[in-house]
Design an enzyme around this catalytic site. Structure first.
Site, PDB file in Angstrom:
ATOM      1  N   GLY A 132       0.803  -1.223   0.000  1.00 51.74           N
ATOM      2  CA  GLY A 132       0.000   0.000   0.000  1.00 51.74           C
ATOM      3  C   GLY A 132       0.830   1.265   0.000  1.00 51.74           C
ATOM      4  O   GLY A 132       0.482   2.239  -0.648  1.00 51.74           O
ATOM      5  N   ILE A 362       0.509  -5.764   5.541  1.00 46.85           N
ATOM      6  CA  ILE A 362       0.601  -5.169   4.196  1.00 46.85           C
ATOM      7  C   ILE A 362       1.809  -5.715   3.440  1.00 46.85           C
ATOM      8  O   ILE A 362       2.333  -5.088   2.525  1.00 46.85           O
ATOM      9  CB  ILE A 362       0.621  -3.621   4.236  1.00 46.85           C
ATOM     10  CG1 ILE A 362       1.838  -3.070   4.984  1.00 46.85           C
ATOM     11  CG2 ILE A 362      -0.637  -3.083   4.845  1.00 46.85           C
ATOM     12  CD1 ILE A 362       2.010  -1.559   4.758  1.00 46.85           C
ATOM     13  N   GLY A 363       2.219  -6.901   3.854  1.00 47.52           N
ATOM     14  CA  GLY A 363       3.372  -7.511   3.200  1.00 47.52           C
ATOM     15  C   GLY A 363       4.612  -7.339   4.044  1.00 47.52           C
ATOM     16  O   GLY A 363       5.727  -7.643   3.610  1.00 47.52           O
ATOM     17  N   THR A 364       4.418  -6.865   5.270  1.00 45.57           N
ATOM     18  CA  THR A 364       5.550  -6.564   6.137  1.00 45.57           C
ATOM     19  C   THR A 364       5.861  -7.694   7.103  1.00 45.57           C
ATOM     20  O   THR A 364       6.834  -7.621   7.839  1.00 45.57           O
ATOM     21  CB  THR A 364       5.226  -5.303   6.951  1.00 45.57           C
ATOM     22  OG1 THR A 364       3.918  -5.473   7.509  1.00 45.57           O
ATOM     23  CG2 THR A 364       5.214  -4.070   6.078  1.00 45.57           C
ATOM     24  N   ARG A 527      14.922  -3.110  19.269  1.00 42.40           N
ATOM     25  CA  ARG A 527      15.122  -4.541  19.079  1.00 42.40           C
ATOM     26  C   ARG A 527      14.385  -4.991  17.820  1.00 42.40           C
ATOM     27  O   ARG A 527      13.229  -4.628  17.608  1.00 42.40           O
ATOM     28  CB  ARG A 527      14.582  -5.306  20.297  1.00 42.40           C
ATOM     29  CG  ARG A 527      14.799  -6.785  20.167  1.00 42.40           C
ATOM     30  CD  ARG A 527      14.372  -7.552  21.402  1.00 42.40           C
ATOM     31  NE  ARG A 527      14.134  -8.939  21.035  1.00 42.40           N
ATOM     32  CZ  ARG A 527      13.384  -9.789  21.726  1.00 42.40           C
ATOM     33  NH1 ARG A 527      12.813  -9.390  22.845  1.00 42.40           N
ATOM     34  NH2 ARG A 527      13.211 -11.020  21.321  1.00 42.40           N
ATOM     35  N   GLY A 601       9.494   0.571  15.018  1.00 44.40           N
ATOM     36  CA  GLY A 601       9.053   0.160  13.684  1.00 44.40           C
ATOM     37  C   GLY A 601      10.135   0.392  12.637  1.00 44.40           C
ATOM     38  O   GLY A 601      11.046   1.183  12.845  1.00 44.40           O
ATOM     39  N   GLY A 603       9.307   0.156   8.848  1.00 48.50           N
ATOM     40  CA  GLY A 603       8.843   0.166   7.456  1.00 48.50           C
ATOM     41  C   GLY A 603       9.345   1.352   6.649  1.00 48.50           C
ATOM     42  O   GLY A 603       9.653   1.240   5.467  1.00 48.50           O
ATOM     43  N   GLU A 604       9.402   2.505   7.278  1.00 47.96           N
ATOM     44  CA  GLU A 604       9.590   3.727   6.500  1.00 47.96           C
ATOM     45  C   GLU A 604      10.987   4.321   6.554  1.00 47.96           C
ATOM     46  O   GLU A 604      11.448   4.985   5.626  1.00 47.96           O
ATOM     47  CB  GLU A 604       8.553   4.760   6.965  1.00 47.96           C
ATOM     48  CG  GLU A 604       7.188   4.341   6.472  1.00 47.96           C
ATOM     49  CD  GLU A 604       6.036   4.973   7.224  1.00 47.96           C
ATOM     50  OE1 GLU A 604       5.413   5.867   6.666  1.00 47.96           O
ATOM     51  OE2 GLU A 604       5.760   4.562   8.354  1.00 47.96           O
TER      52      GLU A 604
HETATM   53 MO1  MOS Z   1       2.794   4.527   5.650  1.00 47.28          MO
HETATM   54  S1  MOS Z   1       2.778   6.247   4.507  1.00 47.28           S
HETATM   55  O1  MOS Z   1       2.277   5.242   7.116  1.00 47.28           O
HETATM   56  O2  MOS Z   1       1.678   3.504   4.962  1.00 47.28           O
END
Ligand code: MOS
Length: 638
Positions: A132, A362-364, A527, A601, A603-604
């Site tokens: 996404g 979401i694929g994570t 961690r 986290g 992801g970003e």
């Molecule tokens: Mo991310 S932009 O918070 O899916």
């Protein structure tokens, strides 16, 4: 009434629409619209003077070394391979929506409101998501349209948004234009930092692209000012895209730091070390856990940074000119509220578990992470833990956004497991025939899936499934809940993840070929619960960063305002052939401020800073400073 897609399409094709055309404004030069000092944004009212300390103007004017540059990032469009799609099904006055959503509970609430239904009458299901990148965080028009059409027809309706339409109706990252002014001493100490950014937005909404999110705390500087402005354009709505705000923002500020390093003749890593803050100078509070300098150290070592010779074009290998660049990065670390449930079940053997939470994968790797968490607490092997996600009939889970899902679910799942175990221990003392029948719950303990009397040790431990069987129970359920830390107006500690990228490009001036040939990325993200899934997240973000730096941009037609390159042939993203080996390292500093495991986290953050590292490497190889992304070959042709 059309019964097939083809009939519906044929019917739609004969509809003739007439309207008065006006000339759209899709100008790429962004000047802030005339607006008040405080403006309404989708998130809240925001002061356009976002952050200020000292006297940035005066300190800049007096600074021995000054840098004043403007950096531009283009509109970027989310292009997950899975298109946005909805299937709406009504059963009487109950609506079920099968949707690819990064936030099923939010979508449920909005649809209930739009259709005037009680919230219990709407169910949203997202079992899997073909990614996404933020484009699926919030509902778009296709969801209510499908639901309305299904109600009208009395039949389920499936609606798939085409790739072309996705460029118009399901969001994009705003174009930004960011002026950065840095003042420094000859030794490289920052004395002033000004970051004034403008982003475009659609005529109808007010998504805030917070490019200044990290500016005020990333470096130590006594005089600082961050401001923003907005420019309305006839484009679709802008929205969050992976690392919203901070990613374009750090591209600008990290690029400026690299240019300042060159101006000062100081190594760019050294410049950052000189300006490393002791505390978060914006909020005046300590960081919960900041190990950026260790990131630089490890990254430089793994990359071989000490062998860099700073002169442009001075490094060669196999007939290619090399460019080496680097940048630091940061991303927020926080939690959303979360609820979860954990069941301990008797399956006739040693017992299984089920963990449920209405968050999404979401694929994570969220399914895997939840299984790991439940397994850690219950002793049930990961393979015997069933995970249920992506359904509003489950306990309310967080958005899969802001890289906060993992950090958010940890305390909720742990609390749910603790509650299930507490119930189990009571049952163990109450069930007739239980080996613990005459004990009190507090005399018992639970470890690795077995119950035993604390004082007696594990010799007489009994698997929990046996106890359930004695009690004539198939299962026992515990619920858990945890609060948000995100949005806390008075935090005691500043919580963020940190990291850095070291990048090598190769340049062949004879044929104008530029490649990213090597990337070393180091992350200080607390961690890491699952190193394989974690590394995969960072690698994916670096791939996206190569696209951001060298390829991705949405172009709008000046005549119609429509995106021109609205397909995957013309909207070019990084593919395998563009991607070199990516060497990812994680530091291991658990951040207990975030949750019991110290997991933040990831992801970003991998996308933050990478474009600045790449453009700096491009400069090192070619001598050309490109300040408007993406870098194009024509920028580099002398
Ligand atoms: Mo991310 S932009 O918070 O899916």
């Amino acid at each position: 009434m059309a019964d097939t897609f083809e009939t519906a399409k044929a019917a739609a094709d004969v509809v003739r629409v007439t309207y008065a055309e006006e000339k759209p404004n899709v100008d790429t030069e962004l000047k802030a619209d005339d607006e008040p000092d405080v403006v309404a944004t989708t998130f809240s009212m925001r002061e356009r003077l976002q952050s200020q300390r000292g006297d940035a103007d005066a300190a800049f004017t007096r600074a021995p070394v000054m840098l004043d540059q403007t950096y531009v990032t283009p509109a970027e469009t989310h292009n997950p391979i899975e298109l946005h799609a909805t299937t709406a099904v009504w059963d009487g006055s109950t609506l079920t929506l099968y949707e690819g959503s990064q936030g099923v509970f939010n979508l449920r609430g909005i649809l209930a409101q739009m259709f005037g239904l009680p919230i219990e009458s709407v169910r949203v299901i997202t079992r899997f998501l073909g990614s996404g990148f933020g484009g699926k965080l919030w509902p778009w028009t296709h969801c209510p349209l499908a639901a309305a059409a299904a109600r009208q027809l009395g039949k389920p309706v499936q609606l798939v948004v085409s790739r072309k339409m996705m460029f118009q109706t399901t969001g994009h990252r705003a174009r930004t234009q960011q002026r950065v002014r840095l003042g420094a001493t000859a030794e490289g100490k920052l004395v002033s930092l000004q970051h004034d950014y403008v982003y475009h937005r659609s005529v109808l909404d007010a998504h805030h692209e917070d490019c200044g999110e990290a500016t005020a705390f990333q470096y130590s500087v006594p005089n600082l000012r961050v401001t923003f402005g907005r420019a309305k354009r006839n484009v679709g709505s802008t929205v969050d895209m992976r690392g919203p705000g901070a990613v374009p923002g750090l591209y600008a500020t990290e690029s400026a730091m690299n240019e300042l390093a060159e101006q000062l003749n100081i190594d760019p890593v050294r410049l950052r070390v000189i300006n490393e803050p002791k505390i978060d100078e914006e909020l005046g509070i300590p960081f919960s856990s900041r190990h950026l300098l260790e990131c630089f150290e490890l990254g430089a070592e793994k990359f071989g940074w000490s062998r860099r010779t700073p002169a442009v074009g001075s490094m060669k290998r196999d007939g290619l000119t090399l460019g080496w660049g680097m940048a630091g990065c940061t991303w927020i670390a926080a939690r959303f509220p979360a609820e979860a449930s954990v069941q301990l079940r008797d399956d006739g053997t040693a017992g299984t578990a089920r963990v449920a939470c209405g968050t999404q994968d979401i694929g994570t790797g969220t399914y895997t992470i939840l299984a790991q968490l439940a397994s850690e607490k219950t002793g049930v092997p990961v393979g015997k833990v069933e995970v249920a996600l992506g359904d509003t009939s489950l306990p309310e889970g967080p958005l899969s956004g802001g890289s906060m899902a993992t950090a958010s679910v940890v305390p909720a799942v742990f609390a749910a497991a603790d509650s299930a175990i507490a119930s189990l221990l009571s049952v163990a003392t109450a069930a007739p025939g239980s080996p613990f029948e005459r004990r009190k719950p507090e005399e018992l303990t639970f470890e690795d899936g077995r119950i035993f009397v604390k004082a007696d040790g594990t010799a007489a431990a009994v698997p929990f499934a046996d106890v359930l069987r004695r009690a004539n129970l198939r299962l026992i359920t515990g619920s858990g809940k945890s609060e948000a830390t995100f949005g806390n107006p008075k935090p005691k500690l500043s919580t963020h993840s940190f990291g850095c990228h070291f990048v090598e490009v190769t340049w062949q001036p004879e044929i104008a070929r530029l490649r990213v040939s090597r990337v070393v990325t180091v992350m200080d993200a607390g961690r890491i619960l699952n190193p394989l899934a974690g590394r995969n997240q960072i690698e994916g973000a670096v791939v996206m960063g190569i696209g951001m730096a060298l390829l991705e941009h949405t172009s709008y037609d000046r005549r119609t305002g429509a995106p021109i390159n609205s397909n995957l042939a013309d909207y070019v993203v990084a593919v395998n052939a563009d991607v070199p080996p990516i060497d990812v390292h994680f530091l291991d500093f658990p951040d207990k401020e975030i949750n019991a495991l110290g997991a933040r986290g990831i992801g970003e953050i991998g996308l933050a800073g990478i474009a600045a590292a790449i453009t700096d490497a491009v400069h090192h190889a070619t001598g050309v400073r490109v300040r408007e992304l993406p870098v194009k070959i024509e920028h580099l042709l002398g």
